[in-house]
Design a protein around this motif. Structure first.
Motif, mmCIF file in Angstrom:
data_model
loop_
_atom_site.group_PDB
_atom_site.id
_atom_site.type_symbol
_atom_site.label_atom_id
_atom_site.label_comp_id
_atom_site.label_asym_id
_atom_site.label_seq_id
_atom_site.Cartn_x
_atom_site.Cartn_y
_atom_site.Cartn_z
ATOM 1 N N THR A 317 30.325 45.254 11.247
ATOM 2 C CA THR A 317 29.248 44.726 12.083
ATOM 3 C C THR A 317 29.713 43.529 12.909
ATOM 4 O O THR A 317 29.401 43.429 14.105
ATOM 5 C CB THR A 317 28.045 44.335 11.218
ATOM 6 N N LEU A 318 30.447 42.614 12.284
ATOM 7 C CA LEU A 318 30.847 41.396 12.992
ATOM 8 C C LEU A 318 32.151 41.567 13.754
ATOM 9 O O LEU A 318 32.297 41.039 14.855
ATOM 10 C CB LEU A 318 30.990 40.239 11.985
ATOM 11 N N ASP A 319 33.098 42.288 13.159
ATOM 12 C CA ASP A 319 34.417 42.377 13.781
ATOM 13 C C ASP A 319 34.672 43.710 14.472
ATOM 14 O O ASP A 319 35.721 43.897 15.080
ATOM 15 C CB ASP A 319 35.490 42.137 12.711
ATOM 16 N N GLY A 320 33.742 44.661 14.360
ATOM 17 C CA GLY A 320 33.841 45.910 15.098
ATOM 18 C C GLY A 320 34.884 46.883 14.599
ATOM 19 O O GLY A 320 35.389 47.709 15.372
ATOM 20 N N TRP A 321 35.210 46.844 13.319
ATOM 21 C CA TRP A 321 36.204 47.769 12.788
ATOM 22 C C TRP A 321 35.668 49.197 12.766
ATOM 23 O O TRP A 321 34.484 49.447 12.585
ATOM 24 C CB TRP A 321 36.597 47.369 11.371
ATOM 25 N N HIS A 322 36.586 50.166 12.922
ATOM 26 C CA HIS A 322 36.262 51.583 12.809
ATOM 27 C C HIS A 322 35.990 51.903 11.326
ATOM 28 O O HIS A 322 36.623 51.336 10.436
ATOM 29 C CB HIS A 322 37.433 52.413 13.326
ATOM 30 N N PRO A 323 35.046 52.821 11.030
ATOM 31 C CA PRO A 323 34.756 53.139 9.624
ATOM 32 C C PRO A 323 35.980 53.571 8.824
ATOM 33 O O PRO A 323 36.131 53.172 7.660
ATOM 34 C CB PRO A 323 33.728 54.275 9.725
ATOM 35 N N ARG A 373 37.684 30.679 0.890
ATOM 36 C CA ARG A 373 38.468 29.722 1.669
ATOM 37 C C ARG A 373 39.048 30.342 2.941
ATOM 38 O O ARG A 373 39.772 29.679 3.672
ATOM 39 C CB ARG A 373 39.642 29.190 0.821
ATOM 40 N N ARG A 374 38.727 31.601 3.236
ATOM 41 C CA ARG A 374 39.380 32.248 4.386
ATOM 42 C C ARG A 374 38.835 31.716 5.710
ATOM 43 O O ARG A 374 37.649 31.390 5.823
ATOM 44 C CB ARG A 374 39.242 33.772 4.311
ATOM 45 N N PRO A 375 39.644 31.642 6.740
ATOM 46 C CA PRO A 375 39.207 31.164 8.067
ATOM 47 C C PRO A 375 38.693 32.320 8.922
ATOM 48 O O PRO A 375 38.745 33.472 8.531
ATOM 49 C CB PRO A 375 40.495 30.583 8.649
ATOM 50 N N TRP A 376 38.210 31.974 10.082
ATOM 51 C CA TRP A 376 37.834 32.964 11.104
ATOM 52 C C TRP A 376 38.772 32.817 12.297
ATOM 53 O O TRP A 376 39.137 31.712 12.649
ATOM 54 C CB TRP A 376 36.387 32.739 11.546
ATOM 55 N N PRO A 377 39.231 33.887 12.939
ATOM 56 C CA PRO A 377 38.894 35.271 12.629
ATOM 57 C C PRO A 377 39.599 35.767 11.361
ATOM 58 O O PRO A 377 40.636 35.235 10.972
ATOM 59 C CB PRO A 377 39.371 36.031 13.868
ATOM 60 N N LEU A 378 39.025 36.789 10.754
ATOM 61 C CA LEU A 378 39.586 37.318 9.520
ATOM 62 C C LEU A 378 40.928 37.974 9.784
ATOM 63 O O LEU A 378 41.047 38.826 10.669
ATOM 64 C CB LEU A 378 38.629 38.347 8.903
ATOM 65 N N ASP A 379 41.918 37.568 9.045
ATOM 66 C CA ASP A 379 43.217 38.237 9.090
ATOM 67 C C ASP A 379 43.328 39.086 7.832
ATOM 68 O O ASP A 379 43.292 38.558 6.713
ATOM 69 C CB ASP A 379 44.355 37.216 9.142
#
Length: 486
Positions: A317-323, A373-379
């Motif tokens: 939803t947020l990062d637009g990944w393919h299913p 503790r992860r930053p944005w954008p998600l790696d």
């Protein structure tokens, strides 16, 4: 994770089929039982990846879309003990085949409707059908296959299919959802119908496990009131939780639903204490290993599904990944259990259940803390993958150990009921934690047009919830390491 069977209870002494049964017929029967276990086990994971597409297409908020996961878990967990009673009174073959037809019909109905209420109803029905077939398949194996190598081999195949179900569901959903998410709901129908046709020929006819009357001549009862109040309590509790973001925790709607859940739960406890043939014997909870296994497994399964709910929302939803990419991203948490399922017995023999459970509870908690503790954008490599690997390690270490510990110290006559209580608690956690995660995500969601980083920050309360549940599982496991007097 899924509905992987527990093989800790002793097999019944009777054998329905003679040892001379042709090998081909036994392999065909195993195909039916293991194939259906695979279908049951993937019913939750297949929805994890499809959920964002379902919500978008039907214009559902997270608090409504989550019912696609929790509805199945409520039917499965709320009616697990009732399913065992039905099988005992009516017979395995009849109940198993009827449940297969019900599962197929619910799959077709779900694929053809846009009404969320009907969709949820079909998910609950499929959960009930799974509650009838999952433990029954194991019982059929234990009474049909000759003791020794044939039965051990059949149990290994059955366990492997169950352990592989969650992984298969992720991959299948990732493949079917881009075509049409309705396929994720419809695909079980032709498979289950094929299994029904084979099962009709191959599942042995056996008398019911218990007669219609006990030794004193008293009619045996289904305890429908107990099953209804237990399931209704779960349904209203989830409805109350998911109502809060839109209406408020103190609104009449939310308050009424939560109060109804409390009253129904009280009614369930009262019914079970008064009925002479209860579905649930609360005295079993006085058994320390069973109680710790219930709490530990509920924390493990609930926190894991809560994490997947949050990550799927973030990635798709947020990062637009393919299913399909999302499915592959989640595999490192699910695949290790499928790959090592047949080694669990050796691990338990070498290290004992308590040590494995403690170690297996620590790894997922470390993964949840890493997510905070992860930053944005998600790696993916540095933020998501480490958590997936840690959670997967936790399941490899503790999943089978929790199953084994749950009933190992129960009297033989109480092991089946203890196992049902254990599985019911696991499924209840699968219903409640995603519902809570959806409520927290919705309540803290920033307004449309806000920077993506704010949406990621809004996920933090749900991740804190997951972490706290994981910590509860670790504390419970550590309690099992303390030396016991006597």
């Amino acid at each position: 994770m899924g509905s992987t069977p527990s093989t800790s209870s002793p097999p019944p002494s009777s054998t329905a089929q003679p040892t001379g049964t042709p090998a081909l017929r036994l392999w065909g029967l195993l195909l039916v039982l293991a194939g259906n276990m695979l279908i049951d086990a993937l019913e939750v994971s297949v929805m994890v990846v499809a959920l964002p597409s379902i919500g978008t297409d039907l214009d559902l908020p997270l608090t409504s879309a989550q019912w696609m996961i929790t509805g199945f878990a409520i039917g499965f967990g709320g009616l697990m003990l009732f399913g065992g009673r039905v099988v005992a009174l009516l017979g395995r073959r009849e109940v198993y085949l009827t449940a297969l037809l019900g599962f197929a019909a619910a799959s077709v109905a779900a694929a053809l409707t846009d009404d969320i209420r009907l969709l949820v109803a079909t998910r609950v029905v499929k959960g009930l059908c799974a509650a009838l077939t999952a433990p029954t398949g194991l019982a059929i194996i234990q009474t049909t296959y000759p003791a020794g190598r044939p039965r051990d081999r059949a149990l290994s195949v059955y366990t492997l299919f169950g352990a592989s179900g969650f992984t298969a569901g992720l991959l299948l959903s990732g493949t079917l959802t881009p075509i049409d998410w309705r396929l994720t709901l419809a695909f079980p129908a032709p498979v289950v119908l094929a299994l029904f046709l084979l099962g009709h020929r191959l599942i042995p006819r056996t008398p019911p496990e218990t007669g219609r009357h006990d030794a004193a001549g008293t009619p045996r009862r289904y305890d429908t009131a107990g099953a209804a109040t237990c399931t209704a309590a779960l349904l209203t509790l989830v409805a109350g939780i998911t109502s809060a973001p839109a209406h408020g925790w103190t609104s009449p709607r939310t308050t009424a639903l939560l109060a109804a859940s409390a009253l129904l739960l009280t009614a369930f406890v009262t019914i079970e204490r008064r009925t002479p043939q209860p579905l649930m014997r609360f005295t079993l909870l006085g058994n320390g290993p069973l109680a710790r296994s219930i709490l530990g497994a509920a924390a493990l399964n609930g926190s894991y599904l809560g994490l997947l709910f949050v990550l799927t929302y973030e990635l798709q939803t947020l990062d637009g990944w393919h299913p399909f990419t999302t499915a592959l991203a989640l595999l490192p948490a699910a695949a290790p259990l499928a790959a090592t399922a047949l080694l669990s017995g050796r691990m338990i023999a070498a290290f004992g259940t308590a040590r494995l459970i403690a170690a297996g509870s620590a790894f997922p908690l470390a993964g949840y803390l890493w997510q905070l503790r992860r930053p944005w954008p998600l790696d993916y490599t540095t933020a998501v993958l480490p958590t997936m690997l840690l959670v997967g390690t936790g399941f490899v270490l503790s999943f089978a150990a929790l199953n084994t510990q749950a009933t190992a110290q129960l009297p033989p006559q109480h092991r089946a009921q203890g196992a049902g209580l254990y599985q019911s608690a696991v499924q209840a956690a699968a219903a409640l934690v995603p519902a809570l995660a959806a409520a927290l995500l919705t309540a803290h969601r920033p307004p449309a047009g806000a920077p993506a980083s704010e949406f990621l920050t809004a996920c933090r309360p749900a991740l804190v919830l997951v972490t706290l549940i994981g910590a509860l599982g670790l504390l419970t496991a550590l309690a099992g390491l303390r030396p016991r007097r006597g």
